[in-house]
Write a protein that holds these residues in place. Structure first.
Motif, PDB file in Angstrom:
ATOM      1  N   ALA A  40       0.823  -1.204   0.000  1.00 13.41           N
ATOM      2  CA  ALA A  40       0.000   0.000   0.000  1.00 13.41           C
ATOM      3  C   ALA A  40       0.861   1.260   0.000  1.00 13.41           C
ATOM      4  O   ALA A  40       0.532   2.258  -0.652  1.00 13.41           O
ATOM      5  N   HIS A  41       1.967   1.197   0.724  1.00 11.55           N
ATOM      6  CA  HIS A  41       2.883   2.343   0.771  1.00 11.55           C
ATOM      7  C   HIS A  41       3.454   2.637  -0.615  1.00 11.55           C
ATOM      8  O   HIS A  41       3.477   3.789  -1.060  1.00 11.55           O
ATOM      9  N   GLU A  44       0.854   4.061  -3.015  1.00 10.98           N
ATOM     10  CA  GLU A  44       0.622   5.483  -2.808  1.00 10.98           C
ATOM     11  C   GLU A  44       1.733   6.318  -3.432  1.00 10.98           C
ATOM     12  O   GLU A  44       1.492   7.366  -4.035  1.00 10.98           O
ATOM     13  N   ARG A  45       2.961   5.832  -3.320  1.00  9.09           N
ATOM     14  CA  ARG A  45       4.084   6.536  -3.948  1.00  9.09           C
ATOM     15  C   ARG A  45       3.927   6.524  -5.469  1.00  9.09           C
ATOM     16  O   ARG A  45       4.276   7.498  -6.152  1.00  9.09           O
ATOM     17  N   ARG A  47       1.064   6.517  -7.099  1.00 14.09           N
ATOM     18  CA  ARG A  47       0.024   7.492  -7.450  1.00 14.09           C
ATOM     19  C   ARG A  47       0.573   8.917  -7.436  1.00 14.09           C
ATOM     20  O   ARG A  47       0.235   9.730  -8.295  1.00 14.09           O
ATOM     21  N   LYS A  48       1.411   9.225  -6.451  1.00 11.42           N
ATOM     22  CA  LYS A  48       2.007  10.559  -6.399  1.00 11.42           C
ATOM     23  C   LYS A  48       2.922  10.789  -7.598  1.00 11.42           C
ATOM     24  O   LYS A  48       2.968  11.889  -8.155  1.00 11.42           O
ATOM     25  N   HIS A  75      -3.908  -2.854  -7.097  1.00 15.84           N
ATOM     26  CA  HIS A  75      -2.496  -2.644  -7.414  1.00 15.84           C
ATOM     27  C   HIS A  75      -2.203  -3.080  -8.842  1.00 15.84           C
ATOM     28  O   HIS A  75      -1.391  -2.454  -9.540  1.00 15.84           O
TER      29      HIS A  75
END
Length: 396
Positions: A40-41, A44-45, A47-48, A75
């Motif tokens: 998940a971490h 998120e990276r 997506r950024k 994912h």
């Protein structure tokens, strides 16, 4: 579930992608919860990175997320979006297929899969994907995707009712205008485009559409609408391949039921002429040819035409008609027609038809089986060709 949508001037609101790197799970541990949190971490990276248009970083981070949580469909979809933004269409298609395997109702992945299938020239598969998820993809998105997949009549059947709704927005109208342009209905496309654009922008928009109407490669239209630069694609890393569950052993005495048959909701017309390298005619002939319109069966009048090509002017189009008749004399049953691309150009779009949709599809299929290129569209002001009278090239 967040829907992926086509927005603005025929653009598709997708998250981005980049270049692949060697993938290794960042958390080599047997603790599933730790690995899920780590995935998940990295997701998120990714997506950024997509927001910042750092496609290479987005691919790297999403690959790690999938490696850490290979059974997570979101994912997998994120990985597909990253590959797509990086211009890696083959890898993107595989990632979206895996996402749909894990989550059959992921309509956003289905829309993106259809776009990547168009980009690699798999128009029939793209239409089947859109048909299977017709109920979950918004009409403006599905209509434009159908147009890109070569089903222009089907696209108009979706977009026209959507554009008449009171809540219809600029995206819906512009997607319909673009589809009308692809069918050769330029006056209607111009009028609809002008509804949402300032006067000085309409001509620029139509010029862009005119270029997209004559793509040189299968990926041209999708790449242009998404702002993507196609790149070399080594394929999905082996380490990220989705492993299917092991089949359950069936007792010998009990016959396993056959899998359900998938029936497409769309009667697929011939794919548009987007293949950059011609395929030898022999490679296109199946073992059992489909039934095509022949001399013995009368054709049903209607409003559909086969567009055979776009030529410098009507005189040059006459040579194109001669070549079409040499390739398949059956076309001589119909009177050659054509339309000018627009008032500012002498470009002449050669067509033949004025028949029902089913007949047009069968004729186009038969012509393509003989090595020709064509696609089926609605009538767009087609007029009899000026050089038809006295032509000695008509079928005998």
């Amino acid at each position: 579930m967040r829907r992926v949508a086509m927005v603005g001037a025929l653009s598709l609101a997708l998250l981005g992608a980049g270049l692949a790197e060697v993938v290794a799970p960042a958390a080599a541990t047997s603790d599933g919860r730790v690995r899920a949190a780590d995935a998940a971490h990295h997701a998120e990276r990714a997506r950024k990175a997509l927001v910042k248009r750092r496609w290479g970083r987005a691919v790297h981070e999403s690959e790690i997320a999938v490696a850490d949580a290979p059974e997570n469909g979101e994912h997998r979809r994120l990985l597909g979006v990253a590959y797509l933004r990086a211009g890696r269409f083959v890898s993107a298609a595989r990632a979206f297929e895996d996402a749909l395997t894990l989550r059959h109702d992921d309509h956003a992945a289905a829309l993106n899969l259809a776009l990547t299938q168009v980009a690699v020239g798999q128009w029939d598969r793209a239409r089947a994907t859109l048909a299977a998820h017709a109920g979950g993809i918004a009409a403006p998105d599905r209509g434009l995707a159908l147009a890109l997949a070569g089903d222009l009549p089907g696209a108009l059947q979706v977009l026209m009712p959507a554009a008449r709704l009171p809540e219809a927005d600029a995206k819906t109208r512009q997607n319909l205008a673009f589809t009308l342009a692809l069918t050769g209905q330029w006056p209607q496309a111009r009028a609809l485009a002008a509804y949402d654009l300032p006067a000085d922008a309409v001509d620029r928009r139509l010029a862009t559409w005119a270029a997209l109407a004559q793509p040189r490669a299968a990926s041209d239209q999708v790449a242009a609408l998404l702002g993507i630069t196609p790149a070399g694609d080594p394929g999905l890393p082996v380490s990220l391949a989705l492993v299917a569950p092991a089949p359950v052993a069936t007792p010998i005495a009990v016959a396993a039921p056959p899998p359900p048959t998938f029936v497409s909701q769309i009667v697929p017309p011939a794919a548009p002429p987007l293949v950059s390298r011609p395929v030898p005619p022999a490679a296109l002939v199946p073992t059992a040819r489909p039934v095509v319109a022949s001399r013995s069966r009368p054709l049903t009048p209607g409003g559909y035409y086969l567009q055979l090509g776009a030529y410098e002017n009507a005189a040059v189009a006459r040579d194109g008609w001669r070549g079409a008749l040499r390739r398949w004399p059956v076309l001589g049953r119909l009177r050659p027609t054509g339309i000018a691309a627009d008032r500012s150009s002498s470009l002449y779009r050669l067509s033949v038809g004025g028949v029902a949709r089913g007949d047009a599809i069968q004729l186009c299929r038969g012509y393509r089986l003989r090595g020709g290129r064509c696609f089926v569209r609605l009538a767009a002001g087609d007029r009899p060709a000026p050089w038809r009278a006295g032509s000695r090239f008509a079928a005998k």
